[in-house]
Design a protein around this motif. Structure first.
Motif, PDB file in Angstrom:
ATOM      1  N   LEU A   1     -65.092 -14.898 -56.805  1.00 38.47           N
ATOM      2  CA  LEU A   1     -64.145 -15.294 -57.848  1.00 38.47           C
ATOM      3  C   LEU A   1     -64.029 -14.221 -58.928  1.00 38.47           C
ATOM      4  O   LEU A   1     -62.937 -13.989 -59.452  1.00 38.47           O
ATOM      5  CB  LEU A   1     -64.581 -16.623 -58.452  1.00 38.47           C
TER       6      LEU A   1
ATOM      7  N   ALA B   1     -61.788 -11.639 -57.608  1.00 41.73           N
ATOM      8  CA  ALA B   1     -60.416 -12.163 -57.558  1.00 41.73           C
ATOM      9  C   ALA B   1     -59.791 -12.111 -58.942  1.00 41.73           C
ATOM     10  O   ALA B   1     -58.592 -11.843 -59.088  1.00 41.73           O
ATOM     11  CB  ALA B   1     -60.415 -13.597 -57.029  1.00 41.73           C
ATOM     12  N   LEU B   2     -60.606 -12.339 -59.962  1.00 42.15           N
ATOM     13  CA  LEU B   2     -60.125 -12.180 -61.332  1.00 42.15           C
ATOM     14  C   LEU B   2     -59.639 -10.756 -61.554  1.00 42.15           C
ATOM     15  O   LEU B   2     -58.619 -10.521 -62.208  1.00 42.15           O
ATOM     16  CB  LEU B   2     -61.259 -12.519 -62.297  1.00 42.15           C
TER      17      LEU B   2
ATOM     18  N   VAL C   1     -58.370  -8.883 -59.276  1.00 40.55           N
ATOM     19  CA  VAL C   1     -57.092  -8.738 -58.580  1.00 40.55           C
ATOM     20  C   VAL C   1     -55.951  -9.209 -59.450  1.00 40.55           C
ATOM     21  O   VAL C   1     -54.918  -8.552 -59.560  1.00 40.55           O
ATOM     22  CB  VAL C   1     -57.098  -9.535 -57.250  1.00 40.55           C
TER      23      VAL C   1
ATOM     24  N   THR D   1     -63.179  -8.930 -53.033  1.00 38.52           N
ATOM     25  CA  THR D   1     -62.841 -10.343 -52.852  1.00 38.52           C
ATOM     26  C   THR D   1     -62.926 -10.735 -51.390  1.00 38.52           C
ATOM     27  O   THR D   1     -63.511 -11.768 -51.031  1.00 38.52           O
ATOM     28  CB  THR D   1     -61.419 -10.603 -53.362  1.00 38.52           C
TER      29      THR D   1
END
Lengths: 116, 225
Positions: free
Chosen positions: B20, B23-24, B26, B42
């Motif tokens: 996560l 992903a943040l 991204v 990720t």
């Protein structure tokens, strides 16, 4: 006090957060490649869900014949999703490169015309 | 709570936070290339999650297909395209440091720019950690605390790849073959879309009026991969 054992809910929560992040990226970002990245995040979240349901809810409902019964059906579907994601990225990037070469656009908002 | 339970909790927590967190990266990275690079950890993290759930075939395919092909393709694409739309974050996420903290910010940025390779090292080591955790979870050393089949019949540890292969060649044969056709069509389509004809320099959908910068060979290669 002990934490609950890792179960279906844990994975579903992670997948939900990942999906919402992807949705956020798709909605807010303007660069086309960034939108593609958001789509990838959402596809991965869906894959996590498929595998989690297979792992925690799979077998008991399905009965005999362990090979033919789709105990691992969710994982098979996740593999299919990966395959389609590969296609989507190849086509999507080809379209994006084409758009950039012809029109010099990388901004999804500017590429709103269907004909020029 | 046995030692194995704690290990499972710890492994899940590490892998989930890693996934996560990157992903943040991204969704918040302002440059598209950086966002594309954040996608790599990720995807590694998602592979780790698959491994935690005992989906070994998917773990391998995630590394090969997603990390090895899709993410690299996207990175190539991001490099080919102009990064003009240096993205602005939505207003409520934009944060301006108050002016009185300016020296502190500058100090942090000074160290950050020096520490960038350290950050990259941490991310790379984290990816390796995800893979090692996944591998360790299947060793005999680990299973002295945890019998191979514990929770019901869906936990076919070590048997996963063979079962998926069998399913693909029996019950899911038709989707399997259809997937190969879809892949073929998609790749041919991608080549046709991204290619440029040798003779007149035009390409698919070109009006012929405005000829763009030439960077097509790399595009073709990226599209055909």
């Amino acid at each position: 006090m002990t934490p609950p054992p890792i179960g279906l809910t844990h994975y579903l929560v992670v997948a939900a957060i990942l999906f919402c992040m992807g949705l956020f990226a798709v909605i807010t970002r303007r660069h086309v490649v960034a939108v593609l990245l958001g789509i990838e995040l959402m596809l991965n979240a869906a894959n996590i869900n498929l595998v989690a349901f297979t792992r925690y809810l799979g077998a008991p409902a399905l009965g005999a014949d362990p090979v033919l019964n789709s105990i691992l059906g969710g994982q098979v579907f996740a593999l299919m999703v990966m395959c389609l994601a590969a296609c989507e990225v190849a086509i999507g990037l080809a379209i994006v490169v084409c758009l950039y070469r012809n029109r010099g656009l990388t901004n999804a908002d500017e590429a709103a015309d269907m004909k020029w | 709570m046995t030692a194995q339970d704690w290990l499972e909790q710890l492994g899940f927590l590490l892998v989930a936070l890693f996934t996560l967190g990157s992903a943040l990266g991204v969704i918040l990275a302002r440059r598209v290339l950086h966002a594309a690079l954040w996608l790599l950890p990720t995807l590694f993290g998602v592979a780790g999650i698959f491994a935690l759930m005992g989906a070994h075939a998917l773990f391998a395919m995630q590394l090969i297909v997603y990390v090895g092909a899709i993410a690299v393709l996207i990175v190539f694409g991001a490099m080919l395209l102009e990064d003009d739309a240096r993205e602005r974050l939505p207003r409520f996420l934009r944060y301006r440091v108050p002016i009185k903290y300016e020296p502190a910010t500058r100090l942090v940025m000074h160290y950050y720019s020096g520490m960038q390779h350290v950050l990259a090292g941490i991310v790379g080591a984290g990816m390796m950690l995800a893979v090692i955790i996944a591998a360790l979870a299947e060793t005999a050393w680990f299973h002295q605390w945890r019998p191979l089949v514990t929770e019901g019949p869906s936990d076919f540890v070590g048997d996963n790849v063979r079962r998926i292969g069998e399913l693909f060649l029996t019950r899911y044969l038709l989707p399997f073959e259809l997937a190969s056709i879809v892949l073929l069509v998609a790749l041919v389509g991608a080549v046709i879309l991204a290619r440029r004809d040798a003779d007149d320099g035009t390409h698919a959908f070109s009006t012929g009026a405005d000829e763009p910068p030439a960077e097509t060979e790399a595009a073709e290669e990226a599209a055909t991969q």
